[in-house]
Structure formats: C-alpha cells, structure tokens
Design a protein around this motif. Structure first.
Motif, PDB file in Angstrom:
ATOM      1  N   MET A 195     -68.437  39.719   2.996  1.00 37.30           N
ATOM      2  CA  MET A 195     -69.352  38.661   3.475  1.00 37.30           C
ATOM      3  C   MET A 195     -70.731  39.246   3.805  1.00 37.30           C
ATOM      4  N   ILE A 214     -72.569  40.098   0.642  1.00 36.94           N
ATOM      5  CA  ILE A 214     -73.090  38.871   0.023  1.00 36.94           C
ATOM      6  C   ILE A 214     -74.350  38.424   0.781  1.00 36.94           C
ATOM      7  N   ALA A 215     -74.244  38.437   2.130  1.00 33.30           N
ATOM      8  CA  ALA A 215     -75.365  37.976   2.956  1.00 33.30           C
ATOM      9  C   ALA A 215     -76.617  38.811   2.692  1.00 33.30           C
ATOM     10  N   VAL A 236     -80.189  37.346   1.144  1.00 36.49           N
ATOM     11  CA  VAL A 236     -81.307  37.097   2.075  1.00 36.49           C
ATOM     12  C   VAL A 236     -82.643  36.940   1.334  1.00 36.49           C
ATOM     13  N   ALA A 285     -73.347  29.415  -2.869  1.00 34.95           N
ATOM     14  CA  ALA A 285     -71.973  29.807  -2.519  1.00 34.95           C
ATOM     15  C   ALA A 285     -70.991  29.265  -3.558  1.00 34.95           C
ATOM     16  N   SER A 337     -63.875  30.997  -2.382  1.00 39.46           N
ATOM     17  CA  SER A 337     -65.060  30.155  -2.112  1.00 39.46           C
ATOM     18  C   SER A 337     -65.450  30.214  -0.641  1.00 39.46           C
ATOM     19  N   VAL A 359     -65.057  32.719   1.371  1.00 39.95           N
ATOM     20  CA  VAL A 359     -65.734  34.003   1.605  1.00 39.95           C
ATOM     21  C   VAL A 359     -67.200  33.894   1.159  1.00 39.95           C
ATOM     22  N   ALA A 360     -67.410  33.259  -0.009  1.00 39.44           N
ATOM     23  CA  ALA A 360     -68.786  33.085  -0.518  1.00 39.44           C
ATOM     24  C   ALA A 360     -69.605  32.202   0.430  1.00 39.44           C
ATOM     25  N   ILE A 361     -68.991  31.114   0.920  1.00 38.41           N
ATOM     26  CA  ILE A 361     -69.708  30.204   1.842  1.00 38.41           C
ATOM     27  C   ILE A 361     -70.084  30.948   3.125  1.00 38.41           C
ATOM     28  N   LEU A 362     -69.110  31.679   3.687  1.00 37.04           N
ATOM     29  CA  LEU A 362     -69.388  32.391   4.939  1.00 37.04           C
ATOM     30  C   LEU A 362     -70.451  33.479   4.730  1.00 37.04           C
ATOM     31  N   GLY A 363     -70.387  34.160   3.586  1.00 37.95           N
ATOM     32  CA  GLY A 363     -71.416  35.163   3.277  1.00 37.95           C
ATOM     33  C   GLY A 363     -72.798  34.530   3.246  1.00 37.95           C
ATOM     34  N   MET A 364     -72.861  33.363   2.625  1.00 38.20           N
ATOM     35  CA  MET A 364     -74.154  32.656   2.509  1.00 38.20           C
ATOM     36  C   MET A 364     -74.624  32.169   3.885  1.00 38.20           C
ATOM     37  N   ILE A 404     -73.932  33.582   6.704  1.00 43.21           N
ATOM     38  CA  ILE A 404     -74.411  34.762   7.438  1.00 43.21           C
ATOM     39  C   ILE A 404     -75.850  35.091   6.998  1.00 43.21           C
ATOM     40  N   ALA A 405     -76.117  34.934   5.688  1.00 48.04           N
ATOM     41  CA  ALA A 405     -77.489  35.167   5.193  1.00 48.04           C
ATOM     42  C   ALA A 405     -78.462  34.197   5.862  1.00 48.04           C
ATOM     43  N   VAL A 406     -78.049  32.920   5.979  1.00 46.09           N
ATOM     44  CA  VAL A 406     -78.899  31.922   6.650  1.00 46.09           C
ATOM     45  C   VAL A 406     -79.092  32.317   8.120  1.00 46.09           C
ATOM     46  N   PHE A 435     -79.141  35.375   9.319  1.00 41.47           N
ATOM     47  CA  PHE A 435     -80.137  36.467   9.362  1.00 41.47           C
ATOM     48  C   PHE A 435     -81.557  35.902   9.253  1.00 41.47           C
ATOM     49  N   ILE A 436     -81.714  34.910   8.371  1.00 39.89           N
ATOM     50  CA  ILE A 436     -83.063  34.350   8.168  1.00 39.89           C
ATOM     51  C   ILE A 436     -83.504  33.566   9.408  1.00 39.89           C
ATOM     52  N   VAL A 463     -76.167  27.602  12.685  1.00 42.57           N
ATOM     53  CA  VAL A 463     -75.199  28.246  11.785  1.00 42.57           C
ATOM     54  C   VAL A 463     -73.867  28.428  12.525  1.00 42.57           C
ATOM     55  N   LEU A 481     -72.044  25.181  12.698  1.00 41.57           N
ATOM     56  CA  LEU A 481     -71.502  24.779  11.388  1.00 41.57           C
ATOM     57  C   LEU A 481     -70.262  25.608  11.018  1.00 41.57           C
ATOM     58  N   ILE A 513     -67.489  36.170  13.380  1.00 44.67           N
ATOM     59  CA  ILE A 513     -68.738  36.229  12.607  1.00 44.67           C
ATOM     60  C   ILE A 513     -69.956  36.272  13.532  1.00 44.67           C
TER      61      ILE A 513
END
Lengths: 246, 175
Positions: free
Chosen positions: A141, A144-145, A149, A197, B11, B13-18, B20-22, B24-25, B44, B47, B60
């Motif tokens: 995760m 990916i993050a 970014v 995602a 999916s 894992v991909a959603i949670l990764g994304m 986490i990116a949000v 960070f931003i 975040v 959600l 997380i």
C-alpha cells in the motif's frame, strides 16, 4: 547508509533528546547533530531551507513559553506578560529539543529516497509478521501511495484550474465560501483516485497478483561498516547523556 | 463483526494505497484564513473508517502518521501516532459499513474525536513534550478546536455521503 539503520537511529536520537535536561547534555546532542549533518553530505543551504518553516513555528512556541511562564524569579513584568529566569531557561531547552528532533528527521528525509524509507519501515515491522500482522500488504500500500503521489498532485492541480475556470475562489471570501470552494476539489480528487485504484486493481489481478506470498525486492540495501560506526557513535553519545543528565 | 479485520481483495489493497496517497497530499494541503489553518487528513481517515472499519483505519492512520512525519522532515513524536490511531478507531466505529451517515452520527463521532483526541490527548502530549505549557497556549488550542469542528463535520458529511464516490467504490467491489 542502510535506510533501516537511518530510521532506527532517527528514533533513537529522538528518544535521547528527551533524556537531556541540562546545558551540557544539550551541548553533546548539538555536537552529535553537527557531526551527523557533516557526514550526511547534505548541502548546508538545502538543509536550512528544509527546516526554515518549522523553525518559525518552534520560535513562536518558545516566545509564548517565555512570555507567559509562571515558575521562577520574575525578571520582567508587564500586565499578563511575565518573564522569569526559569521561563527563559525552559524556553531555550524547548527550542533545542524541537530543533534537534527536526534536524534528525530532516537528515533522514534529505538523505533517503521515499521508497527506501518505505523499505526500511517494512523491514522494521517485519517481526510483526509472526503475529499475522499484514506487513507485506501494508508495505505494498505504501509503495502504491508513494508511486501515485506525483500523479495525484498533477491531477489536483488540473482540478483546481478547472474549478477556478468555473468561478471557484480559493483565496477570497468568508470562511464558509472558502470551505465550499475547497470541498469542490475533494470529490473530483477522490473520484480520480478511485478510478486509478480500479485500473491498478485490474492490472494486478490480470498479472496474477496474490497477497500472502513471499516476494523478492528490486532494491537491496546492505548493512556495511559505516552503519556499524554510526550505531556505535550514537550509542556512545546516548550513554554519555544518561550519565550527564541530572 | 466491527472489530474483525476485514480480509482485503487485490482491489481493496489498490484503493487503500490510493487513499494513503491522498492522505499524503492532503497533509500538505492546508486551508487557511487570517486566524485558522487546518488540514483535511481527517476526511481520508473517515472514508477508510466507513469502508474498512476501525481496525484497518487505526493501522493505516498510525502508519500514515509515521511516514508523513518522516517524509516531511518534521519532528516525530510517537504520542501523536497514538492520537491518530485512536481518532481513526472512533471514526471506524461510528461510520463502518454505512452507505449514508447521518448528521447525528457524524456530530457524535467528531465530538468524541475533538474532545478525547484533539483537546485532551494532544494537549496532554504537548504538556509531556514541553514539560509545562502556558494557559494562553491551551486557550488558543481550544479556540482552534471549536473553530474547526463545524468545518470537519461539513466535510465528512459531504465526502462520506457523496453518491458519486460510493458508486465507484461499489462498482470496484462488484468486479
């Protein structure tokens, strides 16, 4: 240096900063910080640019601490403002404490790539695997993050431009108007993130990705003699602090 | 059920990764007026709590707090990671598995986060870090919490009940 060692030493430094409680112990910590900055090879100008903004916040905290402290002998008194000798002393100690911690984190940040930090955190957390804690899933995760970014920052700047073109005003107006304008960025941002995602999930499934499988890594970081010398130096300074503190 | 760790699909894992990116931003994206500066990381967290429950949300939130601090170069204080985890668990407990979250539920959750985490715990951590803290600084912190409260409630209500976001999430879940 190995990112695992860097992260551990940063946490260790934060810990020993809290043990310092007199002038000599802080002087020793400053010496360690200066040695670390020197050997990190970071340009001093880049380094101070990195901590400038945080230094300003620390200074405000210290000034409030000095102006409104109640303990100690009063040196200056004007209305609610009371400056005492202990207030000044603790103010300086707080400034040292925060600045030293920020310096340690800044050395780590400026000398380590984000993916190397993610690698380090995964390795540090790896003993938790034995407790069935999903370390590898979390590590994926984070990867990916960190990868997405920059992509999402590009997307958010496009969203801001699009909303400005529709008349959104982020800089003027009262609190509610500006909160509304900012909220108009979030829904498109989350939608874009969810679409990424969805695509990424499809790509991973189509390539046969499975969780809970042992994975190899693209980058390998080895522990060398520099890591051991650094560990020994930090340990030595830590022991000194324990003996010198009151 | 609510305290069980949800098994994640690829999916997820991909959603949670994304997300986490949000996170960070948004941690670097602050909303400021003359007297107030707030970030929107709580959206975040809310959600993730709504979709994955308090356990994943807590894990997380804790991890994001550590990484955010390490990446930003700010000083790391583990006490605030405890606050981040507890705040996330509260959001997860109140919001998990609800398609629509009522105003009442959001107000109660946010009230608990504001009182327990932001006003009490964070002030306690600052007292521990600084050894002492002037009353004036405590008053400023309380005023900030009161001013942030309605903005946080409004943002959580809008994002967690946004049909467009829920639709995309449901379509990913149905794949």
């Amino acid at each position: 240096m190995n990112p695992i060692m860097k992260i551990i030493l940063t946490f260790y430094f934060t810990l020993i900063v809290f043990l310092a409680n007199n002038w000599i112990s802080y002087a020793i910590l400053w010496l360690l910080a200066i040695i670390s900055i020197y050997f990190s090879g970071i340009n001093i100008k880049t380094f101070f640019n990195g901590i400038k903004a945080i230094l300003f916040i620390i200074l405000i905290t210290v000034i409030i601490q000095i102006l409104f402290s109640v303990n100690g002998n009063v040196i200056f008194n004007y209305g609610p403002i009371k400056i005492t000798n202990l207030g000044i002393k603790y103010g300086i100690f707080i400034f040292f404490r925060f600045t030293l911690i920020v310096i340690a984190s800044t050395i780590l940040t400026l000398s380590t790539k984000p993916l190397a930090i993610a690698y380090g955190i995964e390795k540090i957390m790896s003993p938790l695997n034995k407790l069935h804690f999903p370390v590898e899933v979390l590590s994926l995760m984070i990867s990916i993050a960190l990868r997405f970014v920059p992509t999402l920052i590009d997307e958010i700047s496009s969203i801001i431009k699009a909303q400005k073109a529709r008349g959104a005003n982020f800089n003027n107006g009262n609190l509610i108007k500006r909160a509304n304008a900012i909220a108009s960025i979030f829904i498109p941002l989350f939608l874009v993130a969810m679409n990424h995602a969805s695509d990424l999930g499809d790509a991973m499934v189509s390539r046969g990705y499975k969780s809970n499988v042992k994975r190899s890594q693209y980058h390998h970081y080895h522990i060398n003699h520099i890591d051991w010398i650094s560990c020994f130096t930090y340990l030595l300074f830590g022991v000194l602090i324990v003996f010198i503190r009151k | 059920m609510i305290w069980k760790m949800k098994k994640l699909s690829v999916s997820d894992v991909a959603i949670l990764g994304m997300l986490i990116a949000v996170n960070f931003i948004l941690s670097r994206f602050t909303f400021s007026s003359k007297f107030l500066q707030i970030d929107f990381v709580f959206i975040v967290t809310a959600l993730i709590g709504q979709w994955y429950g308090p356990i994943w949300d807590g894990i997380i939130a804790g991890l994001c707090d550590i990484i955010n601090t390490l990446l930003s170069g700010g000083g790391y204080f583990p006490e605030f990671t405890v606050s981040a985890i507890l705040g996330a668990i509260i959001y997860g407990y109140f919001f998990y598995a609800r398609q629509n979250i009522s105003w009442k539920r959001i107000i109660v959750a946010q009230l608990l986060v504001t009182i327990i985490v932001n006003a009490f715990l964070n002030t306690l951590w600052l007292l521990i870090i600084n050894h002492q803290m002037p009353v004036s600084l405590l008053v400023i912190r309380l005023i900030k919490e009161v001013a942030e409260f309605p903005i946080q409630i409004f943002c959580i209500y809008v994002i967690c009940n946004a049909q467009s976001i829920q639709r995309v999430k449901n379509s990913i879940d149905q794949k």
